[in-house]
Design an enzyme around this catalytic site. Structure first.
Site, PDB file in Angstrom:
ATOM      1  N   ARG A   1     -10.124   3.011 -20.752  1.00 28.11           N
ATOM      2  CA  ARG A   1     -11.245   3.327 -19.892  1.00 28.11           C
ATOM      3  C   ARG A   1     -11.398   2.399 -18.701  1.00 28.11           C
ATOM      4  NH1 ARG A   1     -12.517   5.983 -23.841  1.00 28.11           N
ATOM      5  NH2 ARG A   1     -11.311   4.372 -24.844  1.00 28.11           N
ATOM      6  N   THR A   2     -11.449   1.104 -18.989  1.00 23.72           N
ATOM      7  CA  THR A   2     -11.713   0.145 -17.918  1.00 23.72           C
ATOM      8  C   THR A   2     -10.573   0.178 -16.906  1.00 23.72           C
ATOM      9  OG1 THR A   2     -12.933  -1.206 -19.478  1.00 23.72           O
ATOM     10  CG2 THR A   2     -12.279  -2.263 -17.440  1.00 23.72           C
TER      11      THR A   2
ATOM     12  N   LYS B   1       7.606 -15.093 -20.973  1.00 23.33           N
ATOM     13  CA  LYS B   1       8.693 -16.075 -20.882  1.00 23.33           C
ATOM     14  C   LYS B   1       8.144 -17.494 -20.858  1.00 23.33           C
ATOM     15  CE  LYS B   1      11.306 -12.957 -17.876  1.00 23.33           C
ATOM     16  NZ  LYS B   1      11.675 -12.732 -16.467  1.00 23.33           N
TER      17      LYS B   1
ATOM     18  N   ARG C   1      -7.782  -8.493 -17.575  1.00 27.25           N
ATOM     19  CA  ARG C   1      -8.344  -8.503 -18.934  1.00 27.25           C
ATOM     20  C   ARG C   1      -7.455  -9.383 -19.797  1.00 27.25           C
ATOM     21  NH1 ARG C   1     -10.254  -3.537 -22.643  1.00 27.25           N
ATOM     22  NH2 ARG C   1     -11.983  -3.726 -21.198  1.00 27.25           N
TER      23      ARG C   1
ATOM     24  N   HIS D   1     -17.965  -9.090 -20.213  1.00 26.95           N
ATOM     25  CA  HIS D   1     -17.361  -7.900 -19.610  1.00 26.95           C
ATOM     26  C   HIS D   1     -18.304  -7.449 -18.494  1.00 26.95           C
ATOM     27  CE1 HIS D   1     -15.162  -4.324 -19.053  1.00 26.95           C
ATOM     28  NE2 HIS D   1     -15.068  -3.883 -20.285  1.00 26.95           N
TER      29      HIS D   1
HETATM   30  C1  NCD Z   1     -15.440  -2.182 -24.342  1.00 25.52           C
HETATM   31  C2  NCD Z   1     -14.556  -3.384 -24.245  1.00 25.52           C
HETATM   32  O1  NCD Z   1     -13.385  -3.266 -23.899  1.00 25.52           O
HETATM   33  O2  NCD Z   1     -15.078  -4.453 -24.510  1.00 25.52           O
HETATM   34  N1  NCD Z   1     -14.893  -1.018 -23.811  1.00 25.52           N
HETATM   35  C3  NCD Z   1     -14.875  -0.777 -22.498  1.00 25.52           C
HETATM   36  O3  NCD Z   1     -14.862  -1.660 -21.688  1.00 25.52           O
HETATM   37  N2  NCD Z   1     -14.935   0.495 -22.106  1.00 25.52           N
HETATM   38  C4  NCD Z   1     -15.921  -1.952 -25.689  1.00 25.52           C
HETATM   39  C5  NCD Z   1     -14.924  -1.859 -26.788  1.00 25.52           C
HETATM   40  O4  NCD Z   1     -13.741  -2.108 -26.646  1.00 25.52           O
HETATM   41  O5  NCD Z   1     -15.384  -1.561 -27.891  1.00 25.52           O
END
Ligand code: NCD
Length: 357
Positions: free
Chosen positions: A57-58, A86, A107, A135
């Site tokens: 999603r992100t 590496k 991330r 987040h």
């Molecule tokens: C969340 C995350 O990655 O922290 N999801 C997201 O950003 N859409 C929540 C999750 O992973 O449960």
């Protein structure tokens, strides 16, 4: 958001000002109303997408946001494909990536990794999730959803349900809601997944009101917003899932307010039964859509800032946090950075930062 009114890096939501949010949200609304006006707004700009931890999603949300602004995207899908595998340091990966890009979205499974990256980057760094810590852009999506569906943020009771210990979206949301007036929280979780101490401390220091509750049924009638989360089993060392007391279904919803806003950062596992999806109070798919628009606004603002010399070109001795998930445990050259209370400024846990002599 480091840097006050016009943050350069979006590492945590904690320095966000209301003025900054209002500006971002107003740009977001303009984009929703007239997307065609913005279709070339980032032409010639490149977004680097560094996902050291899986994301659907992100990642899609950021990528589509940049593509809809006419910009380009590059990055990797699998952290094993890159030089970090590496043995390259995060600092070098970031310095290199910054030379090719106009903004970095990152991330990581390590808490404080985006903060660390921001110290070495000539271009803005956006935290797309750092371990169980924060987040911030999910929170921007959450704020946009509340603002769009309720017409404003403030004077509401927010139920946070599920894994409040490892759920980073919850930590960022609480941090952000500290900016808005008269917000009450109900923290609904099993004891072993309760809100971490550093977050409770944050809330108490700001006189934020919260109740603790062990069953969603008891909390539901009082809520204006219900924020559901899944069990972060990948962080809990494969720990238990959630029991029925933390699940939502259509039958339980009968006791809820008629204008409740039901949110979930997604992916859901089994916390929200599919029989809730057709309820007009279910906003979790709208939330995903607002997420793309608010990220368009964010990318537009940050790519306009251009390049500037990174903060920590040369490290002055390393540091190591007591938190095993902290980025300082892996990137041993990171400069010692402490919060005012002595806690680690990378991961914000109350654990101490030990400075290597
Ligand atoms: C969340 C995350 O990655 O922290 N999801 C997201 O950003 N859409 C929540 C999750 O992973 O449960």
């Amino acid at each position: 958001l480091a840097g006050g009114d016009s943050p350069r890096h979006i590492v945590s939501i904690s320095d966000a000002s209301l003025a900054w949010w209002d500006e971002l949200y107003s740009l977001c609304r303009q984009i929703i109303q007239r997307p065609e006006v913005f279709s070339g707004a980032c032409r010639g700009k490149l977004m680097a997408s560094l996902f050291f931890e899986p994301s659907t999603r992100t990642k899609f949300s950021f990528q589509t946001a940049m593509l809809r602004l006419g910009g380009g995207v590059f990055g990797f899908e699998n952290a094993n494909d890159i030089s970090a595998a590496k043995g390259e340091s995060l600092a070098d990966t970031i310095r290199m990536t910054a030379t090719y890009s106009d903004v970095i979205v990152m991330r990581s499974p390590y808490e404080g990794a985006a903060k660390a990256a921001s110290l070495y980057s000539e271009v803005p760094v956006i935290n797309a999730g750092d371990g169980g810590h924060m987040h911030p852009t999910q929170t921007l999506s959450d704020l946009a959803t509340i603002a769009q569906t309720r017409g404003g943020i403030g004077g509401i009771t927010v139920g946070l349900c599920g894994d409040l210990k490892y759920g980073r979206t919850v930590h960022s949301l609480v941090t952000a809601l500290a900016m808005f007036p008269d917000i009450k929280f109900v923290l609904i979780s099993p004891n072993e997944l309760a809100m971490p101490d550093y977050m409770l401390k944050f809330m108490r220091a700001r006189d934020m009101v919260y109740d603790i509750c062990g069953d969603l049924r008891d909390a539901l009638p009082s809520l204006d917003v219900l924020y559901m989360t899944r069990a972060q089993t990948e962080r809990a060392g494969g720990g238990a899932g959630l029991s029925d007391a933390f699940m939502l279904n259509a039958a339980k919803l009968q006791s809820a307010k008629s204008d409740l806003v039901i949110m979930h950062p997604l992916p859901r596992v089994n916390e929200i039964s599919p029989d809730v999806d057709s309820d007009p109070r279910a906003k979790y798919f709208d939330q995903a859509r607002f997420g793309m628009y608010i990220r368009m606004a964010l990318l537009l603002k940050l790519t306009a800032l251009g390049r500037s010399a990174p903060e920590a070109a040369a490290a002055t001795g390393g540091s190591r946090c007591e938190n095993a998930a902290c980025v300082t445990r892996r990137e041993l050259y990171l400069p010692p950075l402490k919060n005012a209370d002595g806690s680690c400024a990378y991961c914000d846990t109350t654990k101490q930062l030990i400075i290597d002599s």
